[in-house]
Motif scaffolding. Structure first.
Motif, short mmCIF file in Angstrom:
data_model
loop_
_atom_site.label_atom_id
_atom_site.label_comp_id
_atom_site.label_asym_id
_atom_site.label_seq_id
_atom_site.Cartn_x
_atom_site.Cartn_y
_atom_site.Cartn_z
N ARG A 1 6.51 -34.68 124.39
CA ARG A 1 7.37 -33.46 124.49
C ARG A 1 6.81 -32.32 124.41
O ARG A 1 7.36 -31.33 125.49
CB ARG A 1 7.54 -33.24 123.28
CG ARG A 1 8.52 -31.77 122.87
CD ARG A 1 8.70 -31.16 121.17
NE ARG A 1 9.64 -29.79 121.08
CZ ARG A 1 9.49 -28.92 120.19
NH1 ARG A 1 9.14 -30.27 119.02
NH2 ARG A 1 9.51 -28.01 119.76
N TYR A 2 5.30 -31.83 124.83
CA TYR A 2 4.46 -31.27 125.02
C TYR A 2 3.85 -31.18 126.41
O TYR A 2 3.35 -30.29 126.81
CB TYR A 2 3.26 -30.93 123.74
CG TYR A 2 3.77 -29.98 122.77
CD1 TYR A 2 4.70 -29.84 122.48
CD2 TYR A 2 3.54 -30.98 121.03
CE1 TYR A 2 4.82 -29.24 121.13
CE2 TYR A 2 3.92 -30.82 120.01
CZ TYR A 2 4.87 -28.66 120.30
OH TYR A 2 5.25 -29.16 118.87
N PHE B 1 5.87 -36.82 120.50
CA PHE B 1 4.51 -35.54 120.59
C PHE B 1 4.03 -35.04 121.98
O PHE B 1 4.52 -33.95 122.52
CB PHE B 1 4.44 -34.71 119.50
CG PHE B 1 5.10 -34.67 118.14
CD1 PHE B 1 6.37 -33.07 118.56
CD2 PHE B 1 5.45 -35.24 117.19
CE1 PHE B 1 6.42 -32.94 117.06
CE2 PHE B 1 7.03 -34.95 116.10
CZ PHE B 1 7.40 -33.76 116.31
N GLU B 2 3.19 -35.69 122.60
CA GLU B 2 2.83 -35.58 123.58
C GLU B 2 4.01 -35.99 124.50
O GLU B 2 3.46 -34.97 125.75
CB GLU B 2 1.89 -37.35 123.80
CG GLU B 2 0.17 -37.44 123.01
CD GLU B 2 -0.22 -38.32 122.95
OE1 GLU B 2 -1.58 -38.55 122.39
OE2 GLU B 2 0.12 -39.63 124.19
#
Length: 238
Positions: free
Chosen positions: A77-78, A74-75
């Motif tokens: 992805r964002y 998720f790091e």
């Protein structure tokens, strides 16, 4: 700078309810539940002596693989990794900070699990250095697999796959179910998994007082080299 990033990574990890559940609540609950209740046939000897090494291996799996894969996915992805790459913190420094965070969390997990195990009557044996060697090799193997997954798959797929792998290895990795309960062909394959090597190696040392289990350590090192090399070659920061 690396110390500050390590502290930030640890705070973010422990603020996430799902990660706390994976790294603390589930291993502790499994240890207490299956030690006190004869739900499974764990063979001869005290139940807590069999379960504790396997649950410690599960704790390493939950932190070094599952939590790290989901958080890193998720790091990416964002765009967090991309922004961090633009800061004075070097990329190798970020990896060092993530590794240090994993080791800090594992220390806390092992301290908590050991305290619960001692309260349940755990009586460990063996060399602490053999245990340390297995834990370091296991952490390296699971971290390599986590970064390989997080650096190549979409975040949502990483979330689903990491949780699925966690559940599958919980059942088939020798954590709470002895490998000799499985059919011979399946046992031969399961014995080559990193979670099986770590749980069996820790059990040989802590339950039976054996020396350094070279075969299990070798399996973990092979996984660490292969997974780490593949992650380094394929990891995408954006």
């Amino acid at each position: 700078m690396i110390a500050a990033q390590t502290a930030l990574e640890a705070r973010l990890l422990m603020r996430n309810g799902e990660q706390v559940l994976l790294t603390v609540v589930i291993p502790t609950g499994i240890l207490a539940l299956f030690s006190l209740l004869p739900i499974l046939d764990l063979g001869q000897g005290r139940r807590v002596d069999f379960l504790t090494p396997g649950v410690i291996a599960l704790a390493v799996l939950s932190t070094a693989f599952t939590s790290q894969a989901i958080a890193t996915g998720f790091e990416r992805r964002y765009g967090v990794l991309k922004r961090l790459a633009a800061t004075p913190l070097p990329r190798w420094g970020l990896l060092v900070a993530k590794t240090a965070t994993v080791l800090l969390v594992e220390l806390g997990q092992i301290a908590l699990l050991s305290a619960v195990a001692f309260a349940l009557g755990w009586s460990p044996h063996g060399s602490p250095f053999a245990v340390l060697a297995l834990l370091i090799a296991g952490t390296a193997a699971f971290s390599g697999l986590a970064l390989l997954m997080a650096g190549t798959l979409r975040a949502e797929m990483t979330l689903a796959a990491a949780n699925l792998v966690f559940l599958m290895l919980l059942v088939g990795g020798g954590v709470i179910v002895p490998l000799d309960k499985f059919p011979e062909p399946a046992r031969a394959v399961l014995g080559l998994l990193p979670i099986s090597a770590l749980s069996d190696g820790l059990r040989d040392v802590l339950q039976h007082g054996a020396g350094l289990p070279v075969g299990d350590l070798g399996i973990l090192l092979v996984w660490a080299v292969l997974a780490g090399g593949a992650a380094a070659a394929t990891f995408r920061w954006e």
